[in-house]
Design a protein around this motif. Structure first.
Motif, PDB file in Angstrom:
ATOM      1  N   ASP A   1     -16.185  92.106 -15.224  1.00  0.00           N
ATOM      2  CA  ASP A   1     -15.430  93.239 -15.751  1.00  0.00           C
ATOM      3  C   ASP A   1     -14.703  92.849 -17.042  1.00  0.00           C
ATOM      4  O   ASP A   1     -14.669  93.627 -18.003  1.00  0.00           O
ATOM      5  N   LEU A   2     -14.156  91.640 -17.063  1.00  0.00           N
ATOM      6  CA  LEU A   2     -13.451  91.173 -18.256  1.00  0.00           C
ATOM      7  C   LEU A   2     -14.393  91.070 -19.446  1.00  0.00           C
ATOM      8  O   LEU A   2     -14.066  91.509 -20.558  1.00  0.00           O
ATOM      9  N   VAL A   3     -15.582  90.501 -19.233  1.00  0.00           N
ATOM     10  CA  VAL A   3     -16.550  90.354 -20.321  1.00  0.00           C
ATOM     11  C   VAL A   3     -17.022  91.713 -20.812  1.00  0.00           C
ATOM     12  O   VAL A   3     -17.154  91.941 -22.021  1.00  0.00           O
ATOM     13  N   ARG A   4     -17.257  92.639 -19.894  1.00  0.00           N
ATOM     14  CA  ARG A   4     -17.727  93.968 -20.294  1.00  0.00           C
ATOM     15  C   ARG A   4     -16.676  94.720 -21.104  1.00  0.00           C
ATOM     16  O   ARG A   4     -16.993  95.425 -22.062  1.00  0.00           O
ATOM     17  N   ARG A   5     -15.408  94.583 -20.712  1.00  0.00           N
ATOM     18  CA  ARG A   5     -14.347  95.339 -21.377  1.00  0.00           C
ATOM     19  C   ARG A   5     -13.900  94.702 -22.689  1.00  0.00           C
ATOM     20  O   ARG A   5     -13.583  95.398 -23.647  1.00  0.00           O
ATOM     21  N   ARG A   6     -13.852  93.370 -22.723  1.00  0.00           N
ATOM     22  CA  ARG A   6     -13.242  92.687 -23.867  1.00  0.00           C
ATOM     23  C   ARG A   6     -14.243  91.990 -24.786  1.00  0.00           C
ATOM     24  O   ARG A   6     -13.868  91.559 -25.875  1.00  0.00           O
TER      25      ARG A   6
ATOM     26  N   VAL B   1     -13.223  85.544 -23.810  1.00  0.00           N
ATOM     27  CA  VAL B   1     -13.231  84.079 -23.823  1.00  0.00           C
ATOM     28  C   VAL B   1     -11.815  83.550 -23.998  1.00  0.00           C
ATOM     29  O   VAL B   1     -11.420  82.556 -23.389  1.00  0.00           O
ATOM     30  N   VAL B   2     -11.028  84.229 -24.840  1.00  0.00           N
ATOM     31  CA  VAL B   2      -9.638  83.826 -25.051  1.00  0.00           C
ATOM     32  C   VAL B   2      -8.793  84.179 -23.838  1.00  0.00           C
ATOM     33  O   VAL B   2      -8.025  83.356 -23.334  1.00  0.00           O
ATOM     34  N   VAL B   3      -8.957  85.392 -23.320  1.00  0.00           N
ATOM     35  CA  VAL B   3      -8.157  85.854 -22.182  1.00  0.00           C
ATOM     36  C   VAL B   3      -8.506  85.071 -20.918  1.00  0.00           C
ATOM     37  O   VAL B   3      -7.623  84.632 -20.168  1.00  0.00           O
TER      38      VAL B   3
ATOM     39  N   VAL C   1     -16.502  82.743 -17.282  1.00  0.00           N
ATOM     40  CA  VAL C   1     -16.619  83.631 -18.444  1.00  0.00           C
ATOM     41  C   VAL C   1     -17.614  83.142 -19.495  1.00  0.00           C
ATOM     42  O   VAL C   1     -18.409  83.941 -20.012  1.00  0.00           O
ATOM     43  N   PRO C   2     -17.634  81.846 -19.871  1.00  0.00           N
ATOM     44  CA  PRO C   2     -18.593  81.431 -20.908  1.00  0.00           C
ATOM     45  C   PRO C   2     -20.047  81.720 -20.535  1.00  0.00           C
ATOM     46  O   PRO C   2     -20.815  82.223 -21.367  1.00  0.00           O
ATOM     47  N   GLY C   3     -20.431  81.414 -19.300  1.00  0.00           N
ATOM     48  CA  GLY C   3     -21.800  81.691 -18.875  1.00  0.00           C
ATOM     49  C   GLY C   3     -22.098  83.171 -18.858  1.00  0.00           C
ATOM     50  O   GLY C   3     -23.187  83.611 -19.267  1.00  0.00           O
ATOM     51  N   LEU C   4     -21.128  83.967 -18.401  1.00  0.00           N
ATOM     52  CA  LEU C   4     -21.319  85.415 -18.378  1.00  0.00           C
ATOM     53  C   LEU C   4     -21.364  85.989 -19.786  1.00  0.00           C
ATOM     54  O   LEU C   4     -22.056  86.973 -20.039  1.00  0.00           O
ATOM     55  N   ALA C   5     -20.621  85.366 -20.710  1.00  0.00           N
ATOM     56  CA  ALA C   5     -20.676  85.799 -22.109  1.00  0.00           C
ATOM     57  C   ALA C   5     -22.073  85.573 -22.677  1.00  0.00           C
ATOM     58  O   ALA C   5     -22.611  86.420 -23.401  1.00  0.00           O
ATOM     59  N   GLY C   6     -22.666  84.430 -22.354  1.00  0.00           N
ATOM     60  CA  GLY C   6     -24.034  84.169 -22.791  1.00  0.00           C
ATOM     61  C   GLY C   6     -25.018  85.114 -22.157  1.00  0.00           C
ATOM     62  O   GLY C   6     -25.931  85.637 -22.813  1.00  0.00           O
ATOM     63  N   LEU C   7     -24.838  85.377 -20.868  1.00  0.00           N
ATOM     64  CA  LEU C   7     -25.720  86.288 -20.139  1.00  0.00           C
ATOM     65  C   LEU C   7     -25.636  87.705 -20.691  1.00  0.00           C
ATOM     66  O   LEU C   7     -26.640  88.418 -20.780  1.00  0.00           O
ATOM     67  N   SER C   8     -24.435  88.119 -21.101  1.00  0.00           N
ATOM     68  CA  SER C   8     -24.244  89.498 -21.559  1.00  0.00           C
ATOM     69  C   SER C   8     -24.706  89.724 -22.991  1.00  0.00           C
ATOM     70  O   SER C   8     -24.706  90.853 -23.469  1.00  0.00           O
TER      71      SER C   8
ATOM     72  N   ILE D   1     -23.353  88.381 -25.885  1.00  0.00           N
ATOM     73  CA  ILE D   1     -22.348  88.290 -26.951  1.00  0.00           C
ATOM     74  C   ILE D   1     -22.876  87.356 -28.034  1.00  0.00           C
ATOM     75  O   ILE D   1     -23.358  86.262 -27.730  1.00  0.00           O
ATOM     76  N   PRO D   2     -22.822  87.731 -29.310  1.00  0.00           N
ATOM     77  CA  PRO D   2     -23.360  86.877 -30.381  1.00  0.00           C
ATOM     78  C   PRO D   2     -22.709  85.490 -30.386  1.00  0.00           C
ATOM     79  O   PRO D   2     -21.516  85.355 -30.113  1.00  0.00           O
TER      80      PRO D   2
END
Length: 204
Positions: A104-109, A114-116, A127-134, A136-137
Motif C-alpha cells: 500500500d505504501l509503494v502504491r500510494r507514495r 523508500v524514504v518513508v 519496500v525496496p524489493g516491492l519498489a523494483g517489482l512495481s 518504479i524507475p
C-alpha cells in the motif's frame, strides 16, 4: 551483569564498524531485516563513537553505505525475481499485514515510499524489493534511496551517540552500573521475542 555488558562493549571497534555496514546492507537484500533490525549495530556504533572508540562520521558513513547498497540490491532483486520470491517466502518471516502495508505504501507514495519505509524495520526490508517489482524507475529509486539512507544513518548514529552520553550521565549522577542499561537491553529483546512468538501462534 557488569561482565556481560563489558563483553558487549568489549567488541573490537573494527567489528562494530563492520556490523554497522553489514546489517543494514543485508536488511533488504536478504530480508534479514525481518528478523534482525540493522539499527542495532548502528546504535552500538554511536555508543562507541561517544566513548571515543570510533569516529562518529565513520559510523554514519558505514551505515549509509550499507543501507544504500542493500536497498539497491533489494530493488534489483525485486525488479527481476520479486513475484517469485514473494510467492515462496514463508509467511512466518513475512506477515500478511506487513506485506499489505508495504504494498500500500509503494502504491500510494511511489519512490517516496523508500524514504518513508526506512523508518520501520519490517517495511525497510520489504519496500525496496516491492519498489523494483512495481516498476518504479531506477533513477527515482536511487535518489530516494540516497536521501532516505542519509537521513536514517545520521539519525540512528546520533541516537546511539546520545544514548552513550545519557548512560554515562546517569551512571555518574545516580551511581548506576552496567546492570541498568543491560536490563533495558534484555527487556527490549524479550519484548520483541514475545511479540514475534505471539504473532507466530496467531498465524499458526
Amino acid at each position: 551483569m557488569d561482565r556481560l555488558w563489558e563483553a558487549l562493549l568489549g567488541l573490537p571497534p573494527a567489528l562494530v564498524l563492520l556490523l554497522a555496514f553489514l546489517l543494514p546492507a543485508l536488511e533488504a537484500s536478504t530480508f534479514l531485516g525481518l528478523l534482525v533490525p540493522g539499527e542495532i549495530a548502528v546504535l552500538l556504533g554511536g555508543v562507541y563513537a561517544h566513548d571515543g572508540r570510533l569516529p562518529l562520521v565513520a559510523v554514519v558513513l558505514a551505515a549509509l553505505a550499507g543501507a544504500v547498497l542493500g536497498d539497491q540490491v533489494g530493488y534489483l532483486v525485486g525488479r527481476r525475481y520479486g513475484r517469485r520470491l514473494l510467492d515462496r517466502t514463508p509467511r512466518r518471516f513475512v506477515r500478511s499485514d506487513e506485506l499489505a502495508r508495504a504494498l500500500d505504501l509503494v502504491r500510494r507514495r511511489g519512490a517516496a515510499a523508500v524514504v518513508v519505509g526506512r523508518w520501520a524495520a519490517a517495511l525497510r526490508a520489504l519496500v525496496p524489493g516491492l519498489a523494483g517489482l512495481s516498476g518504479i524507475p531506477r533513477r527515482a529509486f536511487t535518489l530516494a534511496n540516497l536521501a532516505g539512507g542519509a537521513l536514517w544513518a545520521v539519525a540512528v548514529s546520533g541516537l546511539g551517540y546520545l544514548a552513550g552520553a545519557s548512560y554515562r550521565l546517569v551512571e555518574r549522577r545516580l551511581g548506576l552500573g552496567g546492570e541498568a542499561l543491560l536490563a533495558l537491553v534484555v527487556v527490549v529483546v524479550l519484548v520483541r521475542f514475545w511479540r514475534h512468538r505471539r504473532s507466530a501462534r496467531h498465524r499458526g
